[in-house]
Design a protein around this motif. Structure first.
Motif, PDB file in Angstrom:
ATOM      1  N   ILE A  33      96.274  95.437  55.723  1.00 57.12           N
ATOM      2  CA  ILE A  33      97.034  96.219  56.691  1.00 57.12           C
ATOM      3  C   ILE A  33      96.321  96.296  58.031  1.00 57.12           C
ATOM      4  CG2 ILE A  33      98.077  98.476  57.154  1.00 57.12           C
ATOM      5  CD1 ILE A  33      97.798  98.860  53.993  1.00 57.12           C
ATOM      6  N   ALA A  34      97.094  96.055  59.097  1.00 57.18           N
ATOM      7  CA  ALA A  34      96.626  96.277  60.464  1.00 57.18           C
ATOM      8  C   ALA A  34      97.433  97.441  61.026  1.00 57.18           C
ATOM      9  CB  ALA A  34      96.838  95.034  61.322  1.00 57.18           C
ATOM     10  N   ILE A  35      96.745  98.535  61.329  1.00 56.09           N
ATOM     11  CA  ILE A  35      97.384  99.692  61.948  1.00 56.09           C
ATOM     12  C   ILE A  35      97.270  99.556  63.455  1.00 56.09           C
ATOM     13  CG2 ILE A  35      97.206 102.188  62.315  1.00 56.09           C
ATOM     14  CD1 ILE A  35      96.135 102.393  59.426  1.00 56.09           C
ATOM     15  N   TRP A  36      98.397  99.686  64.136  1.00 53.79           N
ATOM     16  CA  TRP A  36      98.400  99.745  65.601  1.00 53.79           C
ATOM     17  C   TRP A  36      98.800 101.161  65.982  1.00 53.79           C
ATOM     18  CZ3 TRP A  36     101.529  94.838  67.456  1.00 53.79           C
ATOM     19  CH2 TRP A  36     100.901  93.681  66.979  1.00 53.79           C
ATOM     20  N   GLY A  37      97.852 101.931  66.516  1.00 52.15           N
ATOM     21  CA  GLY A  37      98.130 103.312  66.898  1.00 52.15           C
ATOM     22  C   GLY A  37      97.373 103.687  68.159  1.00 52.15           C
ATOM     23  N   ARG A  38      97.923 104.637  68.894  1.00 51.09           N
ATOM     24  CA  ARG A  38      97.318 105.048  70.169  1.00 51.09           C
ATOM     25  C   ARG A  38      96.057 105.886  69.999  1.00 51.09           C
ATOM     26  NH1 ARG A  38     102.302 107.770  73.257  1.00 51.09           N
ATOM     27  NH2 ARG A  38     102.273 108.860  71.284  1.00 51.09           N
ATOM     28  N   ASN A  39      96.003 106.703  68.944  1.00 51.24           N
ATOM     29  CA  ASN A  39      94.951 107.694  68.799  1.00 51.24           C
ATOM     30  C   ASN A  39      93.810 107.148  67.940  1.00 51.24           C
ATOM     31  OD1 ASN A  39      93.472 109.938  67.601  1.00 51.24           O
ATOM     32  ND2 ASN A  39      95.012 111.264  68.543  1.00 51.24           N
ATOM     33  N   GLU A  40      92.683 106.905  68.566  1.00 50.05           N
ATOM     34  CA  GLU A  40      91.544 106.297  67.870  1.00 50.05           C
ATOM     35  C   GLU A  40      91.025 107.165  66.730  1.00 50.05           C
ATOM     36  OE1 GLU A  40      87.525 103.798  69.047  1.00 50.05           O
ATOM     37  OE2 GLU A  40      88.765 104.702  70.617  1.00 50.05           O
ATOM     38  N   GLU A  41      91.038 108.483  66.913  1.00 50.01           N
ATOM     39  CA  GLU A  41      90.567 109.386  65.863  1.00 50.01           C
ATOM     40  C   GLU A  41      91.491 109.339  64.642  1.00 50.01           C
ATOM     41  OE1 GLU A  41      90.096 114.144  65.658  1.00 50.01           O
ATOM     42  OE2 GLU A  41      88.971 113.174  67.290  1.00 50.01           O
ATOM     43  N   LYS A  42      92.798 109.377  64.869  1.00 51.03           N
ATOM     44  CA  LYS A  42      93.758 109.275  63.761  1.00 51.03           C
ATOM     45  C   LYS A  42      93.678 107.899  63.103  1.00 51.03           C
ATOM     46  CE  LYS A  42      97.928 110.884  64.034  1.00 51.03           C
ATOM     47  NZ  LYS A  42      99.305 111.135  64.500  1.00 51.03           N
ATOM     48  N   ASN A  43      93.472 106.860  63.920  1.00 47.97           N
ATOM     49  CA  ASN A  43      93.299 105.514  63.360  1.00 47.97           C
ATOM     50  C   ASN A  43      92.129 105.483  62.382  1.00 47.97           C
ATOM     51  OD1 ASN A  43      95.386 104.559  64.967  1.00 47.97           O
ATOM     52  ND2 ASN A  43      94.079 103.383  66.349  1.00 47.97           N
ATOM     53  N   SER A  44      91.000 106.052  62.799  1.00 49.31           N
ATOM     54  CA  SER A  44      89.794 106.040  61.958  1.00 49.31           C
ATOM     55  C   SER A  44      90.011 106.807  60.656  1.00 49.31           C
ATOM     56  CB  SER A  44      88.610 106.652  62.715  1.00 49.31           C
ATOM     57  OG  SER A  44      88.265 105.837  63.811  1.00 49.31           O
ATOM     58  N   ALA A  45      90.682 107.956  60.738  1.00 50.72           N
ATOM     59  CA  ALA A  45      90.937 108.750  59.536  1.00 50.72           C
ATOM     60  C   ALA A  45      91.860 107.995  58.581  1.00 50.72           C
ATOM     61  CB  ALA A  45      91.551 110.101  59.914  1.00 50.72           C
TER      62      ALA A  45
END
Length: 192
Positions: A33-45
Motif C-alpha cells: 500500500i502507498a498512502i498519499w495524504g497531506r498530513n505527515e503526522e497522520k501518514n506516519s501513524a
C-alpha cells in the motif's frame, strides 16, 4: 475472501477515516500500500498501524489538488513498489455548507477541484502506467449517496459526487477493453 499478495494499491486520503479502513482491508489481503495524504503526522501513524498488522506500506505527502504533488507521489510510489495495480481515489471533502445561492464562484471551484479534478489528476498517471504495462488494474473512487439523493445545504458536494459518477461510467467504457475496471463506492454517513 481473496488474495492480493503482490498487488500494489494507492489510497489517497489513506491516513484516516474510510481511507484507512480501505488500507486495513487491503493489508489483511496481502496488498502493498502507498498512502498519499497531506498530513505527515497522520501518514506516519497510519503506516505504523498497518506495519504492526504486517502490511508492506509507505506514505507520501501529497495534496491531491496539486498536480505537481500527485506526479511526485506517483514517481516515489513507483520507485518504492515498482508498479501500481489499483488506485483508490478516496481523498475529498464536504466543502462549503450553506445555501447554494450564497456560495461564491471560488468556493464552488474549490469543491470541484477537491472532489472531481483531484480524481481526474490522480487517475491520469495510474491509467497511463497500467496501459503502458498492458496490465489489468482497478480505479476506484469514493463517491457518496449524496450523488443520488442530494443534500440540502451541500450542493457543491452533491454536484461533485454526481460528476464523479459520470467520470466512472465514461472511464469504465474507455479503459474496460484494456482490462482496467473503474468503479465507485457510494457510502452513506460513516462514523470515523
Amino acid at each position: 475472501m481473496f488474495d492480493l499478495t503482490g498487488d500494489v494499491a494507492v489510497v489517497t486520503g489513506g491516513n484516516g477515516g474510510l481511507g484507512l479502513a480501505f488500507c486495513r482491508g487491503l493489508a489483511k489481503q496481502g496488498a502493498k500500500i502507498a498512502i498519499w495524504g497531506r498530513n505527515e503526522e497522520k501518514n506516519s501513524a497510519a503506516v505504523q498501524e498497518l506495519r504492526d498488522m504486517g502490511g508492506d506500506v509507505e506514505a507520501f505527502v501529497c495534496d491531491v489538488t496539486d498536480e505537481g504533488q500527485i506526479d511526485d507521489a506517483f514517481g516515489k510510489t513507483l520507485t518504492r513498489f515498482e508498479k501500481i495495480d489499483s488506485c483508490f481515489a478516496n481523498a475529498g471533502g464536504g466543502g462549503y455548507r450553506g445555501m447554494s445561492h450564497l456560495t461564491d464562484r471560488q468556493t464552488w471551484l474549490n469543491t470541484i477541484d477537491l472532489n472531481l479534478m483531484s480524481v481526474v489528476q490522480t487517475w491520469k498517471p495510474v491509467a497511463a502506467h497500467l496501459m503502458e504495462r498492458k496490465a489489468p488494474g482497478r480505479l476506484i473512487v469514493t463517491s457518496s449517496v449524496a450523488a443520488l439523493v442530494g443534500m440540502g445545504g451541500a450542493a457543491g458536494y452533491s454536484t461533485t459526487k454526481a460528476a464523479v459518477q459520470g467520470l466512472v461510467r465514461a472511464l469504465a467504457v474507455e479503459l474496460g477493453q484494456a482490462g482496467i475496471r473503474v468503479n465507485a463506492i457510494l457510502p452513506g454517513y460513516i462514523e470515523t
